[in-house]
Design an enzyme around this catalytic site. Sequence first.
Site, PDB file in Angstrom:
ATOM      1  N   GLY A   1      -1.394   0.624   7.879  1.00  0.00           N
ATOM      2  CA  GLY A   1      -1.079   1.887   7.216  1.00  0.00           C
ATOM      3  C   GLY A   1      -0.513   1.774   5.806  1.00  0.00           C
TER       4      GLY A   1
ATOM      5  N   CYS B   1      -7.541  -8.273  -0.596  1.00  0.00           N
ATOM      6  CA  CYS B   1      -6.419  -9.095  -1.080  1.00  0.00           C
ATOM      7  C   CYS B   1      -6.920 -10.548  -1.209  1.00  0.00           C
ATOM      8  CB  CYS B   1      -5.212  -8.977  -0.161  1.00  0.00           C
ATOM      9  SG  CYS B   1      -5.538  -9.353   1.569  1.00  0.00           S
TER      10      CYS B   1
HETATM   11  N1  SAM Z   1      -5.438  -0.794   4.940  1.00  0.00           N
HETATM   12  C1  SAM Z   1      -4.484  -1.571   5.690  1.00  0.00           C
HETATM   13  C2  SAM Z   1      -3.118  -1.417   5.065  1.00  0.00           C
HETATM   14  O1  SAM Z   1      -3.031  -1.125   3.870  1.00  0.00           O
HETATM   15  O2  SAM Z   1      -2.134  -1.572   5.795  1.00  0.00           O
HETATM   16  C3  SAM Z   1      -4.846  -3.054   5.763  1.00  0.00           C
HETATM   17  C4  SAM Z   1      -6.236  -3.296   6.289  1.00  0.00           C
HETATM   18  S1  SAM Z   1      -6.626  -5.002   6.574  1.00  0.00           S
HETATM   19  C5  SAM Z   1      -6.849  -5.550   4.956  1.00  0.00           C
HETATM   20  C6  SAM Z   1      -8.262  -4.898   7.170  1.00  0.00           C
HETATM   21  C7  SAM Z   1      -8.435  -4.106   8.453  1.00  0.00           C
HETATM   22  O3  SAM Z   1      -9.837  -4.005   8.707  1.00  0.00           O
HETATM   23  C8  SAM Z   1      -7.848  -4.711   9.709  1.00  0.00           C
HETATM   24  O4  SAM Z   1      -6.873  -3.840  10.215  1.00  0.00           O
HETATM   25  C9  SAM Z   1      -9.030  -4.811  10.680  1.00  0.00           C
HETATM   26  O5  SAM Z   1      -8.694  -4.451  12.002  1.00  0.00           O
HETATM   27  C10 SAM Z   1      -9.992  -3.814  10.083  1.00  0.00           C
HETATM   28  N2  SAM Z   1     -11.438  -4.018  10.376  1.00  0.00           N
HETATM   29  C11 SAM Z   1     -12.145  -5.158  10.372  1.00  0.00           C
HETATM   30  N3  SAM Z   1     -13.456  -4.928  10.617  1.00  0.00           N
HETATM   31  C12 SAM Z   1     -13.571  -3.576  10.800  1.00  0.00           C
HETATM   32  C13 SAM Z   1     -14.665  -2.704  11.086  1.00  0.00           C
HETATM   33  N4  SAM Z   1     -15.919  -3.159  11.241  1.00  0.00           N
HETATM   34  N5  SAM Z   1     -14.419  -1.389  11.204  1.00  0.00           N
HETATM   35  C14 SAM Z   1     -13.155  -0.909  11.058  1.00  0.00           C
HETATM   36  N6  SAM Z   1     -12.081  -1.680  10.772  1.00  0.00           N
HETATM   37  C15 SAM Z   1     -12.290  -2.996  10.639  1.00  0.00           C
END
Ligand code: SAM
Length: 355
Positions: A184, A296
């Site tokens: 989040g 990132c």
């Molecule tokens: N936006 C979040 C934040 O600011 O706290 C961080 C997100 S993190 C960089 C990437 C996220 O992508 C992870 O939570 C992972 O579960 C999700 N993810 C990976 N593949 C995905 C997919 N095919 N569809 C939806 N979410 C996905």
Amino acid sequence: MAWRLRLDAALEPFCSRPLQSLQIEVLSALRIGAFQLLVLDTPAHAAVSATVDACPPRARPFVNAVLRRLAAEGEPRDLPPWIAQSHPRELWDRWSARYGAAGAETLMRWDNSPPDLGCWCPSREVEGAPGRYLEGYRYFERSGRLDPSGMEGIYVQDEGAAVVASGAASLPGETVLDICAAPGGKTAHLASKGGTVLSIDSSVERMGLWKENARRLGWESCHPVVADCTALPVSSADRVVVDAPCTGTGVLRRRTDARWGFSAGLLARCTAVQAALLDAAAECVRPGGSLVYSVCSLEPEESTMQVSRFEDAHPGYRRAEFPAPGVLVRDGMLCIFPPEHGIDGHFAVRWERMS
Ligand code: SAM
């Protein structure tokens, strides 16, 4: 453990057996002892005796002998830079080709430095040093204590992540798709704009953290959905924010073990998912709306090369300047290089949909 490669190189000359053949409790004790001697500069007698006391009794003479020799003779001189800075050879090869040997070493030193602690807190006064780039950001002193009552209404995140999130934040009243939303960090900024936010992530567990944050911070009009975003359950939004999964090479200072997971295979898997997420997101932005993509990572395959691929495949999108302090922006894109800018490494780009 970030220093694992360097510690093992220091221990090996004094071990009669290969380190990998040792029981994990014994190897861990040796690494903890070596960490105290080499990184923390703990006085030798204290580091050795505390480690020996804590290890399984039958291993004590061995651990004592190895650590005493390390304390007396020190670690090998002239270690290759990736071993001295404890990074996988693969990252050294990539980074020294891109930044030169000195640049790669500076980046690896950054990864081994203690991360700052701070928060984005625009709506309340929080004690702390001001942000380097953002009004509404505060750095906490690392006292080892955080007063939970002081955490109300704030989201702890690196200033680099906050720069991305505040640049991605929507205009008041917009309908936003917050893709790859958990836990989040981006939602915290989107929620403050008062529009309707649909936050989607494929991980049930991570969306549990999102929900805890939503409760704690009182996010209104933000709705959690667990779904795979390569096939989106929504057809139109004013803004879509894709904070894609990536190798995380920009945030290794914070995610200290992630360096050991880096590989060409991981990079290929990440770039494939990023492209699929972007293509799906591109279909959902209404004409006149905007699309934000962020990672990132410092790797071009996940940033500028992903941008070129997207722009070739989607001529109806035009790149717009990413709203962030000019020193962090190159060719309209947010490109944070940690040793130069002093915050975690993030990349972000924004497009507007013309047709
Ligand atoms: N936006 C979040 C934040 O600011 O706290 C961080 C997100 S993190 C960089 C990437 C996220 O992508 C992870 O939570 C992972 O579960 C999700 N993810 C990976 N593949 C995905 C997919 N095919 N569809 C939806 N979410 C996905």
